[in-house]
Scaffold this motif. Structure first.
Motif, PDB file in Angstrom:
ATOM      1  N   CYS A  68      34.949  51.954 -28.074  1.00 17.30           N
ATOM      2  CA  CYS A  68      35.562  50.889 -27.256  1.00 17.30           C
ATOM      3  C   CYS A  68      35.752  51.305 -25.802  1.00 17.30           C
ATOM      4  CB  CYS A  68      36.896  50.459 -27.859  1.00 17.30           C
ATOM      5  SG  CYS A  68      36.709  49.630 -29.445  1.00 17.30           S
ATOM      6  N   LEU A  69      35.374  52.530 -25.451  1.00 24.28           N
ATOM      7  CA  LEU A  69      35.479  53.019 -24.071  1.00 24.28           C
ATOM      8  C   LEU A  69      34.130  52.878 -23.387  1.00 24.28           C
ATOM      9  CD1 LEU A  69      37.523  56.297 -24.629  1.00 24.28           C
ATOM     10  CD2 LEU A  69      38.373  54.109 -23.730  1.00 24.28           C
ATOM     11  N   ALA A  70      34.081  52.077 -22.346  1.00 22.87           N
ATOM     12  CA  ALA A  70      32.845  51.884 -21.591  1.00 22.87           C
ATOM     13  C   ALA A  70      32.995  52.544 -20.224  1.00 22.87           C
ATOM     14  CB  ALA A  70      32.552  50.398 -21.418  1.00 22.87           C
ATOM     15  N   PRO A  71      32.161  53.554 -19.901  1.00 20.04           N
ATOM     16  CA  PRO A  71      32.251  54.159 -18.576  1.00 20.04           C
ATOM     17  C   PRO A  71      31.909  53.132 -17.509  1.00 20.04           C
ATOM     18  CG  PRO A  71      30.417  55.099 -19.830  1.00 20.04           C
ATOM     19  CD  PRO A  71      31.094  54.103 -20.709  1.00 20.04           C
ATOM     20  N   LEU A  72      32.730  53.085 -16.456  1.00 26.42           N
ATOM     21  CA  LEU A  72      32.547  52.073 -15.423  1.00 26.42           C
ATOM     22  C   LEU A  72      32.218  52.673 -14.067  1.00 26.42           C
ATOM     23  CD1 LEU A  72      32.683  49.060 -14.727  1.00 26.42           C
ATOM     24  CD2 LEU A  72      35.098  49.404 -14.206  1.00 26.42           C
ATOM     25  N   SER A  73      33.000  53.656 -13.650  1.00 25.78           N
ATOM     26  CA  SER A  73      32.834  54.221 -12.319  1.00 25.78           C
ATOM     27  C   SER A  73      33.527  55.578 -12.302  1.00 25.78           C
ATOM     28  CB  SER A  73      33.455  53.282 -11.279  1.00 25.78           C
ATOM     29  OG  SER A  73      33.161  53.738  -9.974  1.00 25.78           O
ATOM     30  N   PHE A  74      33.664  56.151 -11.115  1.00 24.67           N
ATOM     31  CA  PHE A  74      34.436  57.381 -10.979  1.00 24.67           C
ATOM     32  C   PHE A  74      35.001  57.463  -9.575  1.00 24.67           C
ATOM     33  CE2 PHE A  74      30.368  58.627  -9.313  1.00 24.67           C
ATOM     34  CZ  PHE A  74      30.644  59.550  -8.326  1.00 24.67           C
ATOM     35  N   ALA A  75      36.030  58.278  -9.447  1.00 26.68           N
ATOM     36  CA  ALA A  75      36.615  58.563  -8.138  1.00 26.68           C
ATOM     37  C   ALA A  75      36.451  60.054  -7.866  1.00 26.68           C
ATOM     38  CB  ALA A  75      38.090  58.186  -8.122  1.00 26.68           C
ATOM     39  N   SER A  76      36.231  60.384  -6.606  1.00 26.25           N
ATOM     40  CA  SER A  76      36.125  61.768  -6.163  1.00 26.25           C
ATOM     41  C   SER A  76      36.957  61.867  -4.897  1.00 26.25           C
ATOM     42  CB  SER A  76      34.657  62.111  -5.906  1.00 26.25           C
ATOM     43  OG  SER A  76      34.520  63.432  -5.464  1.00 26.25           O
ATOM     44  N   HIS A  77      38.009  62.703  -4.936  1.00 30.62           N
ATOM     45  CA  HIS A  77      38.921  62.747  -3.796  1.00 30.62           C
ATOM     46  C   HIS A  77      39.442  64.169  -3.584  1.00 30.62           C
ATOM     47  CE1 HIS A  77      41.726  61.071  -0.879  1.00 30.62           C
ATOM     48  NE2 HIS A  77      42.612  61.902  -1.371  1.00 30.62           N
ATOM     49  N   ALA A  78      39.456  64.609  -2.327  1.00 28.00           N
ATOM     50  CA  ALA A  78      39.978  65.925  -1.968  1.00 28.00           C
ATOM     51  C   ALA A  78      41.464  65.820  -1.654  1.00 28.00           C
ATOM     52  CB  ALA A  78      39.226  66.481  -0.771  1.00 28.00           C
ATOM     53  N   TYR A  79      42.281  66.423  -2.495  1.00 31.56           N
ATOM     54  CA  TYR A  79      43.712  66.568  -2.239  1.00 31.56           C
ATOM     55  C   TYR A  79      43.940  67.966  -1.693  1.00 31.56           C
ATOM     56  CZ  TYR A  79      44.799  62.337  -4.955  1.00 31.56           C
ATOM     57  OH  TYR A  79      44.887  61.050  -5.406  1.00 31.56           O
ATOM     58  N   ASP A  80      45.140  68.230  -1.180  1.00 29.51           N
ATOM     59  CA  ASP A  80      45.470  69.585  -0.746  1.00 29.51           C
ATOM     60  C   ASP A  80      45.431  70.504  -1.966  1.00 29.51           C
ATOM     61  OD1 ASP A  80      45.841  68.771   1.862  1.00 29.51           O
ATOM     62  OD2 ASP A  80      48.021  68.559   1.669  1.00 29.51           O
ATOM     63  N   LEU A  85      38.152  64.817  -9.660  1.00 32.31           N
ATOM     64  CA  LEU A  85      37.028  64.026 -10.140  1.00 32.31           C
ATOM     65  C   LEU A  85      37.561  63.216 -11.316  1.00 32.31           C
ATOM     66  CD1 LEU A  85      34.026  63.341  -9.917  1.00 32.31           C
ATOM     67  CD2 LEU A  85      33.581  65.208 -11.521  1.00 32.31           C
ATOM     68  N   MET A  86      37.466  61.881 -11.223  1.00 33.56           N
ATOM     69  CA  MET A  86      38.092  61.017 -12.213  1.00 33.56           C
ATOM     70  C   MET A  86      37.156  59.921 -12.703  1.00 33.56           C
ATOM     71  SD  MET A  86      41.717  58.950 -11.927  1.00 33.56           S
ATOM     72  CE  MET A  86      41.194  57.842 -10.617  1.00 33.56           C
ATOM     73  N   PRO A  87      36.545  60.107 -13.891  1.00 33.50           N
ATOM     74  CA  PRO A  87      35.795  59.011 -14.487  1.00 33.50           C
ATOM     75  C   PRO A  87      36.760  57.878 -14.870  1.00 33.50           C
ATOM     76  CG  PRO A  87      35.358  61.090 -15.627  1.00 33.50           C
ATOM     77  CD  PRO A  87      36.480  61.322 -14.689  1.00 33.50           C
ATOM     78  N   LEU A  88      36.323  56.641 -14.652  1.00 31.85           N
ATOM     79  CA  LEU A  88      37.109  55.463 -15.026  1.00 31.85           C
ATOM     80  C   LEU A  88      36.359  54.713 -16.121  1.00 31.85           C
ATOM     81  CD1 LEU A  88      39.537  53.502 -14.486  1.00 31.85           C
ATOM     82  CD2 LEU A  88      37.976  52.286 -12.934  1.00 31.85           C
ATOM     83  N   TYR A  89      37.056  54.477 -17.219  1.00 37.13           N
ATOM     84  CA  TYR A  89      36.505  53.732 -18.346  1.00 37.13           C
ATOM     85  C   TYR A  89      37.199  52.382 -18.416  1.00 37.13           C
ATOM     86  CZ  TYR A  89      34.638  58.185 -20.021  1.00 37.13           C
ATOM     87  OH  TYR A  89      33.958  59.361 -20.133  1.00 37.13           O
ATOM     88  N   VAL A  90      36.527  51.407 -19.026  1.00 37.94           N
ATOM     89  CA  VAL A  90      37.131  50.114 -19.323  1.00 37.94           C
ATOM     90  C   VAL A  90      37.286  50.026 -20.836  1.00 37.94           C
ATOM     91  CG1 VAL A  90      36.760  47.619 -19.336  1.00 37.94           C
ATOM     92  CG2 VAL A  90      36.238  48.929 -17.303  1.00 37.94           C
ATOM     93  N   CYS A  91      38.413  49.480 -21.254  1.00 41.66           N
ATOM     94  CA  CYS A  91      38.666  49.285 -22.679  1.00 41.66           C
ATOM     95  C   CYS A  91      39.281  47.902 -22.872  1.00 41.66           C
ATOM     96  CB  CYS A  91      39.608  50.363 -23.203  1.00 41.66           C
ATOM     97  SG  CYS A  91      39.988  50.200 -24.961  1.00 41.66           S
TER      98      CYS A  91
END
Length: 134
Positions: A68-80, A85-91
């Motif tokens: 039931c988890l469909a990969p949708l997109s991801f975020a990539s962000h530099a914090y201090d 790296l964050m995959p985003l799934y839709v459910c």
């Protein structure tokens, strides 16, 4: 010096009214008061889908199957200090009633209203993407 990469998974839970669940980070936690998509860190011995299923059970008390988890997109962000790296799934299907199990506030929000909620920098680009897709 290169920053270490931290792998975190997130889920856009979508209800029958096409609203997305977001959670407000409770007081005392890093980035408290900001809204985010449910999820969390991937442990060393986990696949991202396993981590997300575990996190959704811990945070929200729901049972999600991997199919039931469909990969949708991801975020990539530099914090201090680290790079996220964050995959985003839709459910859209799960068993159980969604409930806040970690003191967080929950909100079901229409995708075109996500801009009204302050989110961590890594989550911000996902708002427009969800609005355009859902």
């Amino acid at each position: 010096m290169p920053k270490r990469i931290t792998l975190v998974v997130a889920c856009a839970l979508v209800d029958e009214d096409n609203r997305v669940l977001i959670a407000k980070r409770p007081k005392g936690r890093h980035m408290a008061g900001l809204w985010e998509f449910p999820g969390g860190k991937v442990e060393a011995d986990e696949r991202p889908e396993e981590a997300l299923i575990r996190e959704l059970a811990e945070e929200l008390g729901i049972d999600v199957t991997e199919s039931c988890l469909a990969p949708l997109s991801f975020a990539s962000h530099a914090y201090d200090g680290f790079h996220l790296l964050m995959p985003l799934y839709v459910c859209r299907q799960w068993d159980g009633e969604v409930e806040a199990r970690e003191g967080q506030e929950l909100a079901w929000v229409r995708p075109n209203r996500l801009n009204g909620y302050d989110m961590p920098p890594a989550d911000e680009p996902l708002k427009a993407m969800l609005r355009d897709i859902l």
